[in-house]
Design a protein around this motif. Sequence first.
Motif, mmCIF file in Angstrom:
data_model
loop_
_atom_site.group_PDB
_atom_site.id
_atom_site.type_symbol
_atom_site.label_atom_id
_atom_site.label_comp_id
_atom_site.label_asym_id
_atom_site.label_seq_id
_atom_site.Cartn_x
_atom_site.Cartn_y
_atom_site.Cartn_z
ATOM 1 N N PHE A 270 -2.826 -7.766 7.581
ATOM 2 C CA PHE A 270 -1.850 -6.856 7.219
ATOM 3 C C PHE A 270 -1.692 -7.119 5.526
ATOM 4 N N ASP B 163 -9.114 0.742 20.691
ATOM 5 C CA ASP B 163 -10.310 0.630 19.698
ATOM 6 C C ASP B 163 -11.169 2.059 19.362
ATOM 7 N N LEU C 148 1.210 -3.403 13.346
ATOM 8 C CA LEU C 148 2.597 -2.541 12.870
ATOM 9 C C LEU C 148 3.500 -2.446 14.043
ATOM 10 N N ARG D 6 -4.217 -5.393 3.758
ATOM 11 C CA ARG D 6 -4.120 -3.746 3.618
ATOM 12 C C ARG D 6 -2.876 -3.206 2.882
ATOM 13 N N TYR D 7 -1.510 -3.869 3.189
ATOM 14 C CA TYR D 7 -0.535 -3.193 2.747
ATOM 15 C C TYR D 7 -0.069 -4.057 1.521
ATOM 16 N N PHE D 8 -0.347 -5.106 1.279
ATOM 17 C CA PHE D 8 0.081 -5.689 -0.287
ATOM 18 C C PHE D 8 -1.060 -5.659 -1.268
ATOM 19 N N LEU E 137 5.828 -5.206 14.361
ATOM 20 C CA LEU E 137 6.681 -5.325 13.206
ATOM 21 C C LEU E 137 7.860 -4.400 13.446
ATOM 22 N N LYS F 158 1.960 -14.396 -0.642
ATOM 23 C CA LYS F 158 2.445 -13.860 0.591
ATOM 24 C C LYS F 158 1.972 -14.644 1.914
ATOM 25 N N PHE G 145 -3.148 -1.832 13.645
ATOM 26 C CA PHE G 145 -1.991 -0.864 14.258
ATOM 27 C C PHE G 145 -1.216 -1.940 15.274
ATOM 28 N N TYR G 146 -1.775 -2.911 15.919
ATOM 29 C CA TYR G 146 -1.051 -3.705 16.761
ATOM 30 C C TYR G 146 -0.029 -4.306 16.098
ATOM 31 N N LYS H 206 -8.784 -1.681 12.023
ATOM 32 C CA LYS H 206 -8.036 -0.685 12.380
ATOM 33 C C LYS H 206 -6.864 -1.224 13.464
ATOM 34 N N SER H 207 -7.608 -1.739 14.579
ATOM 35 C CA SER H 207 -6.964 -1.775 15.879
ATOM 36 C C SER H 207 -6.084 -3.227 15.575
ATOM 37 N N SER I 53 6.259 -2.892 -0.682
ATOM 38 C CA SER I 53 4.914 -3.574 -1.148
ATOM 39 C C SER I 53 4.702 -3.169 -2.432
ATOM 40 N N ASP J 264 -3.704 -3.613 -1.156
ATOM 41 C CA ASP J 264 -4.382 -2.175 -1.114
ATOM 42 C C ASP J 264 -5.697 -2.179 -0.962
#
Lengths: 315, 201
Positions: free
Chosen positions: B144, A4, B176, B147-149, B179, B41, B173-174, B169-170, A56, B151
Amino acid sequence: MKEDNSIQNIDIEELLLSKDYDSLTMEERSFADTQVDSPQEYSELRATLLSIKQVSSDEENVLIPHRIKDELIQKMESETTFFGGIAAFLFPKDVPLFRKPGLQFASIAMLLLLVVNIGISITDRPNAELAVNNIKQQERQLPLIEEEKKEEGFYDIEINNQEPEERKEVIAKPEVQLIEMDDEVFQVEVEKVAPANSLQVLEKESNTKFKKEVADAKSAGSPAYFDTKDITSYLEEDIVVTKLTDSVVVTNFNQSVAMADVATTRMRTNESTTVLMESVTLDNISTNGSKKKFKSASKSLKENEELIDFLFVAM
Amino acid sequence: MRKYTSYSDNELMQLVVDKDSRAFSELYDRYSQMLANYFFKMLWQDEEKAQDFMQDLFTKIIEKPHLFDLKRNFKTWMFSVANNMCKNEYRKQSIRKNTSYDMDEGYQIKDNQASALDSLQDSLFSEKLTQELELLDEKQKSTFVMRYFQDMSIKEIAQALDLSEGTVKSRLFYTLKKLTVSLKDFAPQMAKVLLLLIGLN
């Protein structure tokens, strides 16, 4: 948390999307090293992220039917009208049927109506039943009452829908009323009786004729006649009943009159003239069972014997 | 007269509160597709369900526009409502265990059938990504997807999910990382990276 705190300052996502591991500055690389275990992992993460971005961006949109917009706009416009708003409030679409306010109100209203109706019917029923019973009781008892009260001349109607102690004996006053009247008045009343009319007329005529003959005889000084009126009054106490004829009941409206105890007496005069004297006792049947007797006396002439016999037959 | 397209979301929403159907129409045009995609989704790629949920959300806006706080960002508010709707749907489905949406077995079969030779194909990656997204928990998935679908920015996601930006953010990233482990054999970009690495060597 290490993850974090480090990401707060530098965005790892930006690094992954923009630069490969070899392109990173010293500062960026030191930051990246805190996030990944190896340059290969950094490369793998970058490849995955780029692929996701590509996928996407290529993602096809979900098809949206145009009817959805139409329905929503229609709903929006219905909300703007007063009644539409009320309808939307009472019957919202997104709630179960039993939770729609309109249906709830309708249910409550019907329930109240039902309760009120039941209440009314419950309160009315006893009276209705009593009324029905009354009628039956009356129908059942009337003949008995008539039998029992016939002589007394009144009807006793019991109200059976009341408690015994509260029952009222409704006495139908007999339509017959006792009237004390003089002989003359009674005579007039009797004359009104239809069946006796003919008899009375005839009797009256014969009496008039007889009186006239007596008057003529008196004036002529003939001893063959005497004043029957005096004899009648004299014999009133000692009258001998030789024959009891059938009683004739004459009804004049509400008044019952029994003609009975008709006694026929034969009286001989000096001239052996047979004088027929009738003594008629009229019984007035009263409601309380007492009898009041009216007596009337009349005389007839020998020549009227035939007529009188006829009258008796007629009676 | 000012065109509705020039209004901000919150201005339009203010008009919707005043029962302006044209303002509502403008808002619908702006966000209906975005929301339908999000629901698609989030709700097991079910197109009909996505349409229904999108319609339900706009119906809520019509019926209870006063619930929207005009100080908030309309987009993030709308996605927070959408996210809550998805949560409710997940709860419903979790009650109905062993439904058609329980796709674990299906994934397993496809995993076994997957061929390494097809790993470079975009379509396969997309399919695999979709399957892997379904395996994520609801919080990771929603973050997710937004953020990525959709925008959406980190800030918007943080507002929509009522989280701090750092947590968003955390979480991203986790997710990501997770996946990447499952998709590394399928990622087209991975193939390029590998080819690049081979070429360099």
